[in-house]
Design an enzyme around this catalytic site. Structure first.
Site, PDB file in Angstrom:
ATOM      1  N   GLU A 210       0.798  -1.241   0.000  1.00  0.00           N
ATOM      2  CA  GLU A 210       0.000   0.000   0.000  1.00  0.00           C
ATOM      3  C   GLU A 210       0.830   1.291   0.000  1.00  0.00           C
ATOM      4  O   GLU A 210       0.573   2.197   0.785  1.00  0.00           O
ATOM      5  CB  GLU A 210      -0.964  -0.025   1.193  1.00  0.00           C
ATOM      6  CG  GLU A 210      -1.882  -1.232   1.165  1.00  0.00           C
ATOM      7  CD  GLU A 210      -2.807  -1.336   2.364  1.00  0.00           C
ATOM      8  OE1 GLU A 210      -2.793  -0.464   3.235  1.00  0.00           O
ATOM      9  OE2 GLU A 210      -3.577  -2.324   2.420  1.00  0.00           O
TER      10      GLU A 210
ATOM     11  N   ASN B  83       2.045  -5.259  -3.077  1.00  0.00           N
ATOM     12  CA  ASN B  83       0.622  -5.541  -2.817  1.00  0.00           C
ATOM     13  C   ASN B  83      -0.133  -4.243  -2.557  1.00  0.00           C
ATOM     14  O   ASN B  83       0.352  -3.373  -1.830  1.00  0.00           O
ATOM     15  CB  ASN B  83       0.554  -6.444  -1.567  1.00  0.00           C
ATOM     16  CG  ASN B  83      -0.820  -7.002  -1.283  1.00  0.00           C
ATOM     17  OD1 ASN B  83      -1.450  -7.592  -2.170  1.00  0.00           O
ATOM     18  ND2 ASN B  83      -1.298  -6.837  -0.058  1.00  0.00           N
TER      19      ASN B  83
ATOM     20  N   HIS C 233     -10.695  -6.035  -2.367  1.00  0.00           N
ATOM     21  CA  HIS C 233     -11.766  -5.863  -1.380  1.00  0.00           C
ATOM     22  C   HIS C 233     -12.911  -5.134  -2.095  1.00  0.00           C
ATOM     23  O   HIS C 233     -12.801  -3.946  -2.394  1.00  0.00           O
ATOM     24  CB  HIS C 233     -11.280  -5.009  -0.199  1.00  0.00           C
ATOM     25  CG  HIS C 233     -10.211  -5.666   0.608  1.00  0.00           C
ATOM     26  ND1 HIS C 233     -10.447  -6.784   1.385  1.00  0.00           N
ATOM     27  CD2 HIS C 233      -8.902  -5.367   0.781  1.00  0.00           C
ATOM     28  CE1 HIS C 233      -9.322  -7.129   2.000  1.00  0.00           C
ATOM     29  NE2 HIS C 233      -8.369  -6.296   1.644  1.00  0.00           N
TER      30      HIS C 233
ATOM     31  N   GLU D 288      -6.374 -10.648  -1.199  1.00  0.00           N
ATOM     32  CA  GLU D 288      -7.212 -10.413  -0.006  1.00  0.00           C
ATOM     33  C   GLU D 288      -8.683 -10.370  -0.391  1.00  0.00           C
ATOM     34  O   GLU D 288      -9.458  -9.544   0.103  1.00  0.00           O
ATOM     35  CB  GLU D 288      -6.808  -9.092   0.683  1.00  0.00           C
ATOM     36  CG  GLU D 288      -5.341  -9.037   1.046  1.00  0.00           C
ATOM     37  CD  GLU D 288      -4.930  -7.756   1.773  1.00  0.00           C
ATOM     38  OE1 GLU D 288      -5.806  -6.987   2.223  1.00  0.00           O
ATOM     39  OE2 GLU D 288      -3.718  -7.528   1.886  1.00  0.00           O
TER      40      GLU D 288
ATOM     41  N   ASP E 261     -12.431 -10.312  -0.839  1.00  0.00           N
ATOM     42  CA  ASP E 261     -13.716 -10.412  -0.147  1.00  0.00           C
ATOM     43  C   ASP E 261     -14.698  -9.523  -0.890  1.00  0.00           C
ATOM     44  O   ASP E 261     -14.308  -8.515  -1.479  1.00  0.00           O
ATOM     45  CB  ASP E 261     -13.638 -10.112   1.361  1.00  0.00           C
ATOM     46  CG  ASP E 261     -13.013  -8.778   1.721  1.00  0.00           C
ATOM     47  OD1 ASP E 261     -12.900  -7.896   0.843  1.00  0.00           O
ATOM     48  OD2 ASP E 261     -12.645  -8.604   2.899  1.00  0.00           O
TER      49      ASP E 261
HETATM   50  O1  9MR Z   1      -7.703  -7.983   8.464  1.00  0.00           O
HETATM   51  C1  9MR Z   1      -6.763  -7.167   9.128  1.00  0.00           C
HETATM   52  C2  9MR Z   1      -7.367  -6.656  10.423  1.00  0.00           C
HETATM   53  O2  9MR Z   1      -7.512  -7.734  11.334  1.00  0.00           O
HETATM   54  C3  9MR Z   1      -6.464  -5.583  11.026  1.00  0.00           C
HETATM   55  O3  9MR Z   1      -7.118  -5.008  12.137  1.00  0.00           O
HETATM   56  C4  9MR Z   1      -6.158  -4.539   9.989  1.00  0.00           C
HETATM   57  C5  9MR Z   1      -5.236  -3.500  10.575  1.00  0.00           C
HETATM   58  O4  9MR Z   1      -4.710  -2.636   9.653  1.00  0.00           O
HETATM   59  O5  9MR Z   1      -5.554  -5.128   8.846  1.00  0.00           O
HETATM   60  C6  9MR Z   1      -6.422  -6.011   8.213  1.00  0.00           C
HETATM   61  O6  9MR Z   1      -5.816  -6.511   7.049  1.00  0.00           O
HETATM   62  C7  9MR Z   1      -5.500  -5.554   6.053  1.00  0.00           C
HETATM   63  C8  9MR Z   1      -4.270  -6.053   5.335  1.00  0.00           C
HETATM   64  O7  9MR Z   1      -3.239  -6.283   6.263  1.00  0.00           O
HETATM   65  C9  9MR Z   1      -3.820  -5.076   4.262  1.00  0.00           C
HETATM   66  N1  9MR Z   1      -4.880  -4.769   3.364  1.00  0.00           N
HETATM   67  C10 9MR Z   1      -6.145  -4.369   3.971  1.00  0.00           C
HETATM   68  C11 9MR Z   1      -6.584  -5.410   4.994  1.00  0.00           C
HETATM   69  C12 9MR Z   1      -7.956  -5.053   5.534  1.00  0.00           C
HETATM   70  O8  9MR Z   1      -7.917  -3.846   6.238  1.00  0.00           O
END
Ligand code: 9MR
Length: 460
Positions: free
Chosen positions: A159, A201, A237, A266, A268
């Site tokens: 990101e 990513n 997402h 990722e 969903d």
């Molecule tokens: O699913 C993850 C969640 O449990 C955490 O609280 C969050 C914190 O930033 O991160 C989520 O996963 C993220 C991933 O690491 C990067 N892309 C976005 C995902 C969803 O927010």
């Protein structure tokens, strides 16, 4: 929790069409595998999920994990805050637990994520400049070394680009250490674990837009300069505000054409019932149509495991029952058992994708004897554009084609894919010169300024 911005530069106007067209082509085969992982493996791919270590003791969760998936991404356990809570003091317990489970069920591991502006430990906030750069590189080196040989693909950098139309890097403490922080992280990861595939990513890069164009330019530059990069992850997402883009497959393909693997990392999709099932099917079908799309990961197992549980975005309900979306994904996986196209060639008539969006320019009327027409679809933003050009053969089969475009004053072409470019003239490459009568092929190019709307096609 990160907010997914609503502004997009490519609108998915034809999602409904995509879904409707896709639903008709789903077919099961006689020897269809019965789990996601086994079905994906039949075409050399993995089907993975994000996993939280603390849920491994939940028998419903673990049962589904062990049965269905052949790749695992630790959802939070390999992030910087989890693995290096104090500077140079590493803590791998939870991540090790996940890696051990992966090994015991024969699943690959996607490492996530070595360098990211979020989920950093508190101590990084007092560092900047060279001290922060060195701390980041030490982190990458130590973590990648700890897991050396056990990671299929690492999200080395996550990101790093801004949302919206700027195409700029995201401002962050890491970015402020110098623009070369990303390539420095990739080089450190390669040195520590030469066998792992190294990925960039991101989210909101799933279709062609200013942000994905900027990532594309970075990957192209890395490849040209020998910076080690092997794959690009598309988080995917999706929800009503940010739906599956109609040019998802084309976008995956253009990155693959740069010589990297592409992975859906990722996935969903918020929703329920048939609509959700159809969107999932379309997403999976897009990956299967791109040879170098070698794996799909969903971001959790049951809806209740999701980071946005209220959107019920996953394949299993809160009780662990398979949803309609699960069945549609399995059917699509079972409809393809071998890669459908050679590494760099999109099919001349893509089996799964409808036109990416309505053409913005009328077809050229074919000059007598030329035998082809071309239409341009523009994704224009302030200062730049991506043009997707569709070439359609006339009554006779083409053995080659050239499309000339007229660029408005001040515009320039910066790069092209699926075509050889010379100035404003684009000709077929080896794999897409042959187009059957009435069939189509697509190429694209990127540029600065205002994109063209006028083109002429000449066939051979
Ligand atoms: O699913 C993850 C969640 O449990 C955490 O609280 C969050 C914190 O930033 O991160 C989520 O996963 C993220 C991933 O690491 C990067 N892309 C976005 C995902 C969803 O927010």
């Amino acid at each position: 929790m990160r907010h997914i911005p609503k502004s997009r530069h490519v609108l998915a106007g034809s999602l409904g069409l995509l879904v409707a067209a896709g639903a008709l082509t789903v077919a099961s085969t006689a020897n269809a595998a019965t789990t996601l992982g086994a079905s994906a493996a039949a075409s050399g791919r993995y089907f993975g999920t994000a996993v939280a270590a603390y849920k491994l003791s939940d028998s419903t969760y673990s049962g589904i994990l062990n049965r269905e998936f052949n790749s695992i991404t630790p959802e939070n356990e390999m992030k910087w805050d989890a693995t290096e809570p104090q500077q140079n003091q590493f803590s791998f317990g939870s991540a090790d637990q996940i890696v051990a489970r992966a090994r015991s069920i024969g699943a690959k591991v996607r490492g996530h994520a070595l360098a990211w502006h979020q989920q950093q430990p508190g101590w990084t906030s007092s560092l900047s400049g060279t001290a922060l750069r060195n701390a980041m590189l030490n982190h990458v080196t130590q973590v990648a070394t700890h897991y050396k040989g056990q990671i299929d693909s690492w999200d080395v950098v996550n990101e790093a680009f801004e949302d919206g139309g700027s195409g700029a890097r995201r401002d962050s403490n890491l970015q402020r250490t110098g623009n070369d922080w990303i390539e420095a992280a990739f080089r450190a990861a390669r040195a520590a674990d030469p066998a792992a595939k190294l990925c960039y990513n991101d989210y909101n890069t799933d279709g062609q837009n200013a942000k994905s164009n900027a990532v594309y330019a970075m990957v192209q530059d890395f490849k040209a300069r020998g910076v080690p990069i092997d794959c690009v992850g598309f988080q995917s997402h999706f929800n009503a505000q940010s739906p599956l883009p109609s040019d998802y497959q084309a976008n995956l393909q253009r990155f693959a054409n740069l010589g990297v693997d592409v992975q859906i990392t990722e996935l969903d999709i918020e929703g329920s019932g048939t609509a959700q099932a159809n969107s999932y099917a379309a997403a999976v079908r897009a990956c299967l149509a791109v040879t170098r799309c070698n794996g799909i990961t969903v971001w959790g197992i049951r809806d209740s495991d999701s980071w946005r549980a209220s959107g019920t975005p996953l394949l299993f309900d809160n009780s662990g029952n398979k949803k309609a979306a699960y069945n549609s994904v399995l059917d699509v996986l079972n409809s393809v058992t071998t890669p459908t196209s050679p590494p760099t060639s999109p099919p001349t008539s893509p089996p799964t994708s409808p036109p990416t969006s309505p053409p913005t320019s009328p077809p050229t009327s074919p000059p007598a004897g030329s035998g082809c027409t071309s239409t341009i679809t523009l994704n224009q933003w302030n200062g730049g554009f991506v043009a997707t050009v569709r070439v359609t053969a006339g009554a006779n089969r083409l053995n080659g084609w050239t499309v000339n475009v007229t660029l408005p004053a001040g515009a320039a072409v910066t790069n092209a894919w699926n075509a050889q470019v010379s100035g404003t003239s684009f000709s077929n490459v080896s794999y897409n010169g042959s187009v059957n009568a009435g069939a189509t092929t697509e190429f694209g190019f990127q540029g600065t300024g205002t994109g063209p709307s006028v083109s002429t096609c000449t066939g051979r």
